[in-house]
Scaffold this active site. Sequence first.
Site: not given
Ligand code: IMP
Ligand code: MG
Length: 196
Positions: A43, A98, A102, A130, A151-152, A158
Site C-alpha cells: 500500500g 504506511e 486504521d 483513521k 473504506f477508501v 487497494d
Molecule cells: P490496521 O492494522 O487496522 O491499522 O490496518 C492497516 C492496513 O489495513 C493498511 O495498511 C491497509 O492495507 C488496510 N486498510 C485499512 N483501512 C483501509 C481502507 O480504508 N482502504 C484500504 N485499505 C485499508
Molecule cells: Mg490492503
Amino acid sequence: MQQDIEEILFSREDIDKRVAQMGAQIQADYAGKDLLLLGILKGAVLFISDLSRAIDLPLEVDYLAVSSYGNNVTSSGVVRILKDLEGPISNKHVLIVEDIVDSGRTIHYLMEVLRQRSPLSLRVCTLLDKPAERVRPVVCDYVGFQCPSRFVVGYGLDYAQRYRNLSFVGILKRSIYAKDEPEPEQQHTSPAEEQS
Ligand code: IMP
Ligand code: MG
C-alpha cells in the site's frame, strides 16, 4: 475505475501539496541523521516513492511486507511478516511509511518487532489516519490527512488488490464490496490471507 468511486477525498493536487510539506518537515527533522524510510508493502509504495523524492537527504529505502487475516474491508489483527528487512537497523533512524493506520494493529505489531532490533529511533509516517477505528494505541508522528471512517482506495490503497493505481484517494462505492462481505453467521470461518 472512476465509476466505482463514490467520492474523491484527496485529489492528486491535494496529495502532491501535502507530500511536499511532509517531505520538508522530515528533511528538517532528520538532517544529519542516518535515515531509513521503511515502506510497508504494498500500500505504501506510491506514497514512499513521492515522499522520498520530497526529502533532500542521503536516506535509505527498504520495504517490509506484512499480511493480515481478514476479509477485504476489515482487518482481523493477526499480523505476520512476509518479507523482512535486508539488514540490521541498530545504526539507523527508522521512519515507518504506511498508507493508512486504521485499527492500529499492523503498526503496533511492527513497532514491537522493530523496537527489539534497537534502532536509534523509530517513528511512524502515514498518508492517512483513521483514528475512529483504533483498537491499539499508536502514535503517528507524521500524518498526511485525517480519514473518515469509510473504506477508501487509490494512491496505493487497494480493495482486493485493485484500485492501487488511482492517482487520488476516494471512497469506494459500497455496492462494489457489499457482495463480498461475509454473512454474519460466516464471519468466523477462516478468511483468506491478504497482503497489505
Ligand atoms: P490496521 O492494522 O487496522 O491499522 O490496518 C492497516 C492496513 O489495513 C493498511 O495498511 C491497509 O492495507 C488496510 N486498510 C485499512 N483501512 C483501509 C481502507 O480504508 N482502504 C484500504 N485499505 C485499508
Ligand atoms: Mg490492503
